[in-house]
Design a protein around this motif. Structure first.
Motif, PDB file in Angstrom:
ATOM      1  N   ARG A 119       0.729  -1.035  -0.059  1.00  0.00           N
ATOM      2  CA  ARG A 119      -0.064   0.048  -0.114  1.00  0.00           C
ATOM      3  C   ARG A 119       1.126   1.043  -0.407  1.00  0.00           C
ATOM      4  NH1 ARG A 119      -4.566   1.786   0.798  1.00  0.00           N
ATOM      5  NH2 ARG A 119      -6.090   0.160   0.365  1.00  0.00           N
ATOM      6  N   GLU A 120       1.574   1.453   1.025  1.00  0.00           N
ATOM      7  CA  GLU A 120       2.625   2.576   0.648  1.00  0.00           C
ATOM      8  C   GLU A 120       3.911   2.593   0.185  1.00  0.00           C
ATOM      9  OE1 GLU A 120       2.877  -0.322   3.175  1.00  0.00           O
ATOM     10  OE2 GLU A 120       4.947  -0.973   3.802  1.00  0.00           O
ATOM     11  N   GLU A 121       3.981   1.657  -1.292  1.00  0.00           N
ATOM     12  CA  GLU A 121       4.315   2.001  -2.085  1.00  0.00           C
ATOM     13  C   GLU A 121       3.502   2.578  -2.916  1.00  0.00           C
ATOM     14  OE1 GLU A 121       5.679  -1.842  -3.200  1.00  0.00           O
ATOM     15  OE2 GLU A 121       7.997  -1.530  -2.647  1.00  0.00           O
ATOM     16  N   ALA A 122       2.178   1.699  -3.197  1.00  0.00           N
ATOM     17  CA  ALA A 122       0.946   2.235  -4.518  1.00  0.00           C
ATOM     18  C   ALA A 122       0.967   4.433  -4.088  1.00  0.00           C
ATOM     19  CB  ALA A 122      -0.115   1.379  -4.885  1.00  0.00           C
ATOM     20  N   GLU A 123       0.982   4.258  -2.579  1.00  0.00           N
ATOM     21  CA  GLU A 123       0.691   5.722  -2.575  1.00  0.00           C
ATOM     22  C   GLU A 123       2.034   6.310  -2.455  1.00  0.00           C
ATOM     23  OE1 GLU A 123      -2.488   7.188  -0.364  1.00  0.00           O
ATOM     24  OE2 GLU A 123      -2.868   5.057   0.411  1.00  0.00           O
ATOM     25  N   ALA A 124       2.722   5.756  -2.828  1.00  0.00           N
ATOM     26  CA  ALA A 124       4.478   7.282  -3.165  1.00  0.00           C
ATOM     27  C   ALA A 124       4.190   6.965  -4.301  1.00  0.00           C
ATOM     28  CB  ALA A 124       5.571   6.421  -2.709  1.00  0.00           C
ATOM     29  N   VAL A 125       4.032   6.483  -5.539  1.00  0.00           N
ATOM     30  CA  VAL A 125       3.446   6.381  -6.573  1.00  0.00           C
ATOM     31  C   VAL A 125       2.474   7.857  -7.284  1.00  0.00           C
ATOM     32  CG1 VAL A 125       3.102   4.974  -9.281  1.00  0.00           C
ATOM     33  CG2 VAL A 125       4.337   4.011  -7.083  1.00  0.00           C
ATOM     34  N   PHE A 126       0.993   7.221  -6.251  1.00  0.00           N
ATOM     35  CA  PHE A 126       0.167   7.961  -6.152  1.00  0.00           C
ATOM     36  C   PHE A 126       0.032   9.544  -6.326  1.00  0.00           C
ATOM     37  CE2 PHE A 126      -4.054   9.361  -7.485  1.00  0.00           C
ATOM     38  CZ  PHE A 126      -4.506  10.095  -6.652  1.00  0.00           C
ATOM     39  N   GLU A 127       0.861   9.668  -5.356  1.00  0.00           N
ATOM     40  CA  GLU A 127       1.945  10.817  -4.611  1.00  0.00           C
ATOM     41  C   GLU A 127       2.498  11.726  -5.516  1.00  0.00           C
ATOM     42  OE1 GLU A 127       0.829  13.189  -2.498  1.00  0.00           O
ATOM     43  OE2 GLU A 127      -0.758  11.947  -1.813  1.00  0.00           O
ATOM     44  N   ALA A 128       3.204  10.829  -6.359  1.00  0.00           N
ATOM     45  CA  ALA A 128       4.009  11.194  -7.546  1.00  0.00           C
ATOM     46  C   ALA A 128       3.468  12.075  -8.761  1.00  0.00           C
ATOM     47  CB  ALA A 128       5.519  10.415  -7.728  1.00  0.00           C
ATOM     48  N   VAL A 129       2.531  10.918  -8.955  1.00  0.00           N
ATOM     49  CA  VAL A 129       1.695  10.935 -10.228  1.00  0.00           C
ATOM     50  C   VAL A 129       1.068  12.485  -9.614  1.00  0.00           C
ATOM     51  CG1 VAL A 129      -0.499   9.939 -11.914  1.00  0.00           C
ATOM     52  CG2 VAL A 129       2.212   8.778 -11.028  1.00  0.00           C
ATOM     53  N   LYS A 130      -0.012  12.492  -9.030  1.00  0.00           N
ATOM     54  CA  LYS A 130      -0.826  13.770  -8.734  1.00  0.00           C
ATOM     55  C   LYS A 130      -0.118  14.789  -8.197  1.00  0.00           C
ATOM     56  CE  LYS A 130      -2.683  15.345  -3.978  1.00  0.00           C
ATOM     57  NZ  LYS A 130      -2.807  15.246  -2.659  1.00  0.00           N
ATOM     58  N   ALA A 131       1.464  14.935  -8.190  1.00  0.00           N
ATOM     59  CA  ALA A 131       2.143  16.162  -8.034  1.00  0.00           C
ATOM     60  C   ALA A 131       2.654  16.523  -9.450  1.00  0.00           C
ATOM     61  CB  ALA A 131       3.759  15.565  -7.225  1.00  0.00           C
ATOM     62  N   TYR A 132       2.521  15.800 -10.317  1.00  0.00           N
ATOM     63  CA  TYR A 132       2.515  16.279 -11.620  1.00  0.00           C
ATOM     64  C   TYR A 132       1.511  17.126 -12.380  1.00  0.00           C
ATOM     65  CZ  TYR A 132       4.729  15.649 -16.617  1.00  0.00           C
ATOM     66  OH  TYR A 132       5.172  15.567 -18.402  1.00  0.00           O
ATOM     67  N   GLN A 133       1.317  18.489 -11.786  1.00  0.00           N
ATOM     68  CA  GLN A 133       0.388  19.344 -12.141  1.00  0.00           C
ATOM     69  C   GLN A 133       1.175  20.155 -12.972  1.00  0.00           C
ATOM     70  OE1 GLN A 133      -0.719  20.786  -8.779  1.00  0.00           O
ATOM     71  NE2 GLN A 133      -2.162  21.662  -9.359  1.00  0.00           N
ATOM     72  N   GLY A 134      -0.418  20.439 -14.087  1.00  0.00           N
ATOM     73  CA  GLY A 134      -0.254  21.707 -14.706  1.00  0.00           C
ATOM     74  C   GLY A 134       0.428  20.860 -16.617  1.00  0.00           C
ATOM     75  N   TYR A 135       1.443  21.468 -17.319  1.00  0.00           N
ATOM     76  CA  TYR A 135       1.456  21.234 -18.319  1.00  0.00           C
ATOM     77  C   TYR A 135       3.178  20.509 -18.529  1.00  0.00           C
ATOM     78  CZ  TYR A 135       3.227  21.267 -23.145  1.00  0.00           C
ATOM     79  OH  TYR A 135       3.091  20.712 -24.658  1.00  0.00           O
TER      80      TYR A 135
END
Lengths: 47, 1044
Positions: B717-733
Motif C-alpha cells: 500500500r505505501e508503495e502504491a501511495e507513493a506512486v500516486f503522490e508522484a503522479v498527482k504532483a505532475y500538475q500543470g503542463y
C-alpha cells in the motif's frame, strides 16, 4: 386583489425586500400596500 | 389531470453565462440546481448561442435529467426586435437552429429578419418569448389585431409547433398579463406553455445578475433602467413557487409535452473525419497503406525494417478499425502543401508519435528509433480525438490557413473558439463600472493588483484585499465589490475569441454542429471550443504559428543570399560545436533553451544528443517542476545519487529518465501498467492530473489507483501511495515525448545556424522575434557573437533586418526602418519603393517632398539616425520642423519659404545613444545603457558583471545591471527571478520573497538596479541572490520580458 409583485432593490446600499399588493377596496378605492420584514406599509391610496 | 400536471417538470427558457452578460451560471450549475429541485428536463436557450450545449448534455447525463437545446433569437419585425425561444427537436432541428443563429450573427445588427425565421422551421419548436417578446409588447401597445395576424402566420410556419409562452417573475402586472395571454391563446386555438425566464441559479445571484446587466447596458446601479431586473425571481423556481406563479394546469402539462418532443441526444459516439483527396476508385485505407509502405522501404532498411513494419501493421489495423484513414491523409495534405511551397512545418501531438505520421511526412521524429508511445491514440481513439498539432512558420501561417479554407470549403472549415473567462482585472472593470466607480479609480485598483493578484479568479478576490484597501480604503463599495466578485463562478465566460490555431474540418456543413460567426479580425469561428469540438466528434488540426520556424526559414534565405548555399534544415550534420555551445550555457537565441533557468540547466545537464536535448526541454515545465522531478533527474544523471523507483515495475517505464516522471506518456504508462487502467481510463486520468486545482478534483482517483497498483503489480500500500503522490504532483503542463523531440530538432537547428551563420541568424531572430528576449538584448548579444550592427539608413534600411557586408567585408546586421517606434511596415515599404523609383533620398527635404509620411514618423526616423549619412540629426530636425509648417508632406515646395539653418551643436555620443534608445529601444553604437552611468557605479564600488563572474561561490558582491527580464512563476514559492545585463554579460538575480515584499515597487519599476548580493553560481551565467537592491535613475527604459 388586483395585483401582487416583489421588489428586491438597492442591494448595494441597504437591502430592500418588499412584497407589494394592489387591492381594490369595497367602495371603489385602490390601495397599494407593501410588506417589508414583519411590517405592512401603505405606499399609495387612490379613491 | 395526472400527478405530473401538479408540478412543473421542465424549464424551457434558461440562460447561462453563455448569454454573455445576461446570465450568471454555468450550464452545469443550472443542471445541478434543476436536478436538486426535482426537474426532469432543462432547456438551455442562451441569447444567440449554443456554446453551452456540450457542457449541458454532459452535466445532464451526470445528474440524471434530460437536456434540451435551444436558443433565444432576436427577431426583427418591422422596426423593432423581439426575442423568440426556439427549441430543437432533433439533430436536423439543431442544424436549423444553428443556421438561424449564423444568419443573425452575419448581420451588423446581429438580429434575425422575420422572413428568415419563417424559412428555417424544420424540426424546431417556437415559444413566443418572455416579457419583452412580441406578444406582451404588442398587447401593451394595443396592437391586438396585428398580433393575431402575426400569430396566425407563425402557426402556419410552425404547425403544431408554436406555443404561447406564459411567464411570471412577480413583477408588476405579471399576474394579470399571464391571465390575459392565456385568454388570447385560447381565442386563437394556440397552446400555452409555462416557461418562466431563468437567468441565474439561485436568488442570491440576483445582485451579480443586476450588476452584470448594468455593465452590459452601460449604466450604473444608481440609475434606474427599464431593462434592469426588479427582483430576485429569475432564479430557478422550486415546484411550489413555479405553480404559485403560473397556476394553469394546461400550461404546466404542455411544458412536459414540449420537453418530451424536444428530447434528443446531441452527443455522438463516433468520430467524423473530413474528406481527403484520394485517387478515384481507391478506398482511403488502401491509399494510406500504399503511401506508408512505400515510405517504409525508403526510411528503414536491414535490421530496423521488421520492427518498423510490425508497428506500422498494428497501427494500420487500428486506423482501419476506427475509420481514421482520412484523418491522417488530410493532415498529410497540409504538410505536403507546406513542403511543396517551402513553408517550414512540423507535426507533433499524441498521434504524431505514430509511425504512420512519420511515414506520411507529418512529423520528423522517428518513433521506432526513439521508442515513442503510440498506444494512446490507438486505444483511446474510439471516444477521444487523435491529436495532431502542426507547427508552421509564423510568417506564412495565414497563407496556409487561407489554403485550408479554399481546399476544404467555406462551409466545412472554421476555427474553434477560446472561451475567455473572467480574471480579476477584467471583472473589476466590468463590475466596478456597474457600481459607479470612475475609470481612474478602476484603473488604480487594477494597477494595485500588480503581478501578485492579477491572475486570480474573481471568486478568489478576497486574497487581493490589501490592494482593495490600498485604493478604496474603508469605503463600503469595496466590500460590495468583493462580495460580487466572490459570487462569480470559477470559469465565468465573458466572451468568445478565436483559438490560436485549432481548425475544424468536417464532412458536412459545420452548421450541423455549431453556428458560424466571424471574429473582429474576420476569422470564421465556431461557438465550440476544442473540448466541445472533440465531444461532438469533430476532427481538429492545430495549425500553430511558430516564430522560430519563421526565423529558421529567414536564416536559410539570408544564407542563400549571402553564401549561395541552400540548407536542408532536416538534414543538418551532427556537430560537436553545437553540444559545446549548449553545455557551456551559451544559449541565447536557441529555441526553448534560452531562458535563465534553461541556461542554468544546460550547464548541469550537459546535453550531447538529441535525446538529451529533448529531455532538457521537457524538464523545465510546470509538470516536472511540481512533481519534484528536476533536481533528482539532474543529480541522478550526473551520478550524484542512485537511481531508484517507487516500485520495481516502474523501471521499464522510467529508466530512460532515471526513475522520475518527465513526460505525459510516463503518467499514461504508469496508469496502465502499474494501476491496471485501460488506455481510455488512463487518458482521462492523465487529463485530470494535469488539470486539477482543488484536491476534490483528484483525490477520488486515489483509491482506484492505489488498489489497482496493489492488485495489478502486487505493490504494498505505501508503495502504491507513493506512486500516486508522484503522479498527482505532475500538475500543470508537461510535454508529450513526441513534442519534446520535435522541439529538440528545432533547437538543434537554431544552435547550428547560430554557430555557422551568426549574422544571418541574428538578422532572422530580430525580424521574426521568437523567444523571450528584447531586440536590445539580442543586439547586445550580437556583440559577443562578433556580429557588428550597421546604422539605420534611410537609403539602406528596409522592412526587415538583413545581413550585409560592412566596410571591412564582415557580415553585419542592417536594422530596418520598421524597427523605429512609430514606423509601420507599410511606411517602411513606402520609403523603400520611393527609393527604388526615384533614387536615393538626398536629404530630409527630399524625403519630405517625395513621400507622404507623417511628420512624427519622419522625426522618429531622424532621431533614430536614419538620415545621419546625409546630415546631422539636429539640422535635419530643424529642417523638418520648418518644412512641416511650410507645406504638407509628399509635395514639392512652390517657394523656398524655409528659414536659414542656425548653428546647431552636434549630438554627443551619449545624447545620440539616448536618442537611439528612445526611438528604437536599442542602439547601433557599440555601447550599453550602463556606459552612461559607469562613473556613478564606480563611486558606488559596484563590480561589473564580467568581473563578478570570476568570484567564488558564496562571495558577497555589489554589482549592477539593466533589468531585461522579470519573472515570478507560480511554482517558485514567492521567489522572483530578474535578469541583469551589462553589455553582452548577463546575470540572474534571485529575489527572495521577503525582499520582494519590502521593495516591491522599486523592483517593479526600476530600469537599472544596483544589488548587494551573494554569488550562488558562476560560469557563463552568473547567478546571484539579492540581499538589498537600489535604483539608479536612467533615461533609458527597456521593455524586457515579464512573466508570471
Amino acid at each position: 386583489m388586483l395585483d401582487r409583485w416583489r421588489y428586491d432593490g438597492r442591494w448595494w446600499e441597504r437591502e430592500i425586500h418588499r412584497d407589494y399588493l394592489l387591492l381594490e377596496l369595497r367602495g371603489g378605492g385602490v390601495v397599494e400596500l407593501f410588506r417589508e420584514g414583519e411590517a405592512w406599509w401603505v405606499a399609495r391610496a387612490n379613491d | 389531470m395526472g400527478g405530473s400536471s401538479q408540478r412543473l417538470s421542465a424549464l424551457l427558457d434558461v440562460h447561462s453565462y453563455y448569454s454573455l452578460g445576461a446570465g450568471t451560471a454555468s450550464p452545469a450549475t443550472l443542471v445541478a440546481r434543476a436536478a436538486a429541485l426535482g426537474y426532469r428536463w432543462l432547456a438551455l436557450t442562451d441569447d444567440l448561442s449554443v456554446s453551452g450545449a456540450v457542457e449541458l448534455f454532459q452535466a445532464a447525463r451526470q445528474h440524471g435529467i434530460r437536456a434540451l437545446i435551444g436558443a433565444t433569437l432576436p427577431v426583427r419585425i418591422e422596426d423593432a426586435v423581439y426575442p423568440f425561444v426556439a427549441l430543437a427537436t432533433s439533430r436536423a432541428g439543431y442544424g436549423a437552429l444553428n443556421r438561424l443563429i449564423s444568419a443573425a450573427l452575419e448581420r451588423p445588427e446581429r438580429d434575425l429578419p422575420y422572413p428568415v425565421l419563417l424559412s428555417h422551421t424544420q424540426d424546431l419548436l417556437l415559444l413566443t418569448g418572455p416579457r419583452d417578446g412580441v406578444v406582451a409588447r404588442w398587447l401593451a401597445e394595443r396592437r391586438v389585431a396585428a398580433l393575431e395576424g402575426l400569430l396566425r402566420e407563425l402557426q402556419g410556419a410552425f404547425p403544431e409547433r408554436l406555443y404561447l409562452q406564459l411567464f411570471h417573475d412577480r413583477q408588476r402586472w405579471d399576474e394579470r398579463r399571464a391571465r390575459v395571454l392565456r385568454s388570447l391563446a385560447q381565442s386563437l386555438g394556440l397552446p400555452v406553455v409555462a416557461a418562466p425566464e431563468v437567468r441565474y441559479a439561485e436568488s442570491k445571484d440576483y445582485r451579480l445578475y443586476d450588476a452584470l446587466t448594468c455593465a452590459r447596458l452601460g449604466t450604473s446601479v444608481q440609475d434606474p433602467h427599464p431593462r434592469r431586473p426588479q427582483n430576485a425571481c429569475q432564479a430557478l423556481p422550486d415546484a411550489v413557487e413555479a405553480l404559485d406563479r403560473l397556476p394553469f394546469p394546461e400550461a404546466v402539462l404542455n411544458a412536459t409535452w414540449v420537453a418530451e418532443r424536444a428530447s434528443f441526444d446531441l452527443l455522438p459516439e463516433r468520430l467524423t473525419p473530413p474528406r481527403a483527396r484520394i485517387p478515384q476508385g481507391i478506398p482511403p485505407e488502401r491509399h494510406l497503406e500504399e503511401r506508408c509502405y512505400a515510405a517504409l522501404l525508403e526510411r528503414y532498411d536491414g535490421e530496423r525494417l521488421p520492427a518498423a513494419r510490425a508497428r506500422l501493421e498494428e497501427e494500420l489495423d487500428a486506423v482501419r478499425a476506427l475509420s481514421l484513414a482520412e484523418f491522417f491523409l488530410v493532415a498529410a495534405e497540409v504538410t505536403d502543401h507546406c513542403r511543396r511551397h517551402g513553408i517550414l512545418a512540423a507535426g507533433r501531438g499524441s498521434a504524431a508519435a505514430s509511425i504512420t505520421c512519420y511515414l506520411l511526412g507529418i512529423t520528423q521524429a522517428d518513433p521506432v528509433a526513439h521508442d515513442l508511445l503510440f498506444e494512446r491514440f490507438l486505444h483511446t481513439g474510439k471516444t477521444s480525438m487523435p491529436d495532431v498539432d502542426i507547427d508552421i512558420s509564423s510568417a506564412r501561417r495565414d497563407e496556409v490557413l487561407a489554403w485550408v479554407e479554399e481546399r476544404f470549403g467555406a462551409t466545412t472549415e472554421a476555427m474553434v473558439c477560446n472561451k475567455i473567462t473572467y480574471r480579476l482585472p477584467l471583472a473589476l472593470q466590468d463590475l466596478g463600472r456597474a457600481l459607479g466607480l470612475p475609470p481612474e479609480l478602476r484603473n488604480r485598483l487594477t494597477r494595485a493588483l500588480g503581478r501578485d493578484f492579477r491572475g486570480l479568479r474573481p471568486r478568489d478576490a478576497r486574497r487581493a484585499e490589501p490592494a482593495f484597501r490600498e485604493v478604496l480604503g474603508d469605503a463600503p463599495v469595496g466590500e460590495v465589490l468583493l462580495g460580487l466578485l466572490e459570487g462569480m463562478e470559477r470559469k465565468h465566460v465573458r466572451h468568445l475569441a478565436p483559438h490560436n490555431g485549432g481548425v475544424v474540418l468536417a464532412r458536412e456543413p459545420l452548421t450541423h454542429y455549431s453556428p458560424l460567426d466571424r471574429s473582429t479580425g474576420g476569422i470564421k469561428l465556431l461557438q465550440l471550443d476544442k473540448d466541445d469540438a472533440e465531444a461532438m466528434g469533430l476532427i481538429k488540426l492545430d495549425l500553430l504559428g511558430l516564430r522560430m520556424l519563421a526565423a529558421l526559414e529567414r536564416t536559410r534565405e539570408e544564407v542563400l543570399r549571402m553564401e549561395g548555399v541552400w540548407l536542408e534544415l532536416a538534414e543538418l550534420p551532427d556537430d560537436e560545436r553545437v553540444w559545446d555551445l549548449i553545455c557551456e550555457g551559451d544559449t541565447m537565441g536557441l529555441f526553448q533553451v534560452e531562458s535563465p533557468s534553461q541556461t542554468h540547466t544546460s550547464r548541469v545537464m550537459a546535453a550531447r544528443s538529441l535525446k538529451d536535448l529533448a529531455h532538457q526541454i521537457a524538464l523545465i515545465r510546470p509538470g516536472p517542476i511540481q512533481s519534484g522531478t528536476v533536481h533528482p533527474y539532474l543529480r541522478r544523471r550526473r551520478g550524484l545519487e542512485p537511481v531508484s523507483y517507487w516500485h520495481p515495475s516502474l523501471e521499464p517505464i522510467l529508466a530512460k529518465s532515471y526513475g522520475v516522471l518527465l513526460f505525459q506518456e510516463d503518467v499514461l504508462r504508469i496508469a496502465v501498467h502499474f494501476a491496471g487502467m485501460s488506455w481510455i481510463e488512463a487518458d482521462r486520468f492523465r487529463k485530470k492530473v494535469s488539470g486539477w486545482h482543488d484536491l476534490e478534483d483528484i483525490e477520488p482517483d486515489r483509491q482506484r489507483f492505489v488498489e489497482g497498483g496493489m492488485r495489478h503489480q502486487g505493490a504494498r500500500r505505501e508503495e502504491a501511495e507513493a506512486v500516486f503522490e508522484a503522479v498527482k504532483a505532475y500538475q500543470g503542463y508537461g510535454f508529450a515525448e513526441s513534442h519534446a523531440w520535435a522541439f529538440a530538432l528545432h533547437a538543434y537547428a537554431s544552435a547550428y545556424l547560430r554557430i555557422h551563420y551568426p549574422a544571418e541568424f541574428l538578422a532572422a531572430i530580430l525580424s521574426e522575434e521568437p523567444g523571450m528576449w528584447s531586440a536590445s538584448t539580442k543586439r547586445q548579444e550580437g556583440r559577443a557573437w562578433g556580429v557588428p550592427f550597421l546604422p539605420f539608413d534611410v537609403n539602406g534600411s528596409g522592412v526587415h533586418y538583413r545581413c550585409e557586408r560592412d566596410g571591412h567585408g564582415r557580415k553585419a546586421v542592417r536594422p530596418p526602418l520598421a524597427a523605429v517606434t512609430g514606423v509601420s511596415q507599410d511606411t517602411a515599404r513606402a520609403l523603400l519603393l520611393e527609393r527604388l523609383r526615384g533614387g536615393p533620398f538626398r536629404d530630409i527635404d527630399d524625403a519630405y517632398a517625395r513621400v507622404t509620411v507623417e511628420r512624427e514618423t519622419l522625426e522618429a526616423l531622424v532621431r533614430a539616425g536614419a538620415f545621419d549619412a546625409l546630415q546631422p540629426r539636429r539640422q535635419a530636425l530643424f529642417r523638418l520642423g520648418a518644412l512641416s509648417h511650410a507645406q504638407p508632406p509628399g509635395q514639392q515646395a512652390l517657394f523656398a519659404a524655409v528659414p536659414e539653418l542656425p548653428e546647431l551643436p552636434p549630438l554627443s555620443t551619449a545624447e545620440r545613444f539616448v536618442w537611439d534608445y528612445q526611438t528604437t529601444r536599442f542602439s547601433t553604437l557599440e555601447m550599453h545603457p550602463l556606459d552612461l552611468v559607469r562613473d556613478q557605479l564606480r563611486e558606488l564600488d559596484a563590480l561589473p558583471l564580467a568581473r563578478a563572474r570570476r568570484l567564488p561561490r558564496k562571495a558577497d558582491v555589489r554589482t549592477a545591471g539593466l533589468v531585461v527580464g522579470r519573472q515570478r512563476p507560480g511554482t517558485a514559492k514567492g521567489f522572483a527571478f530578474f535578469v541583469l545585463e551589462d553589455g553582452p554579460d548577463r546575470a540572474q538575480l534571485i529575489i527572495p520573497p521577503d525582499l520582494w515584499e519590502r521593495q516591491r515597487q522599486l523592483l517593479r519599476d526600476a530600469s537599472i538596479l544596483v544589488a548587494d548580493a551573494v554569488v550562488e553560481d558562476t560560469g557563463h551565467q552568473l547567478m546571484l541572490k539579492a540581499v538589498v537592491v537600489y535604483p539608479l535613475p536612467t533615461p533609458i527604459r527597456i521593455l524586457g520580458y515579464h512573466y508570471g
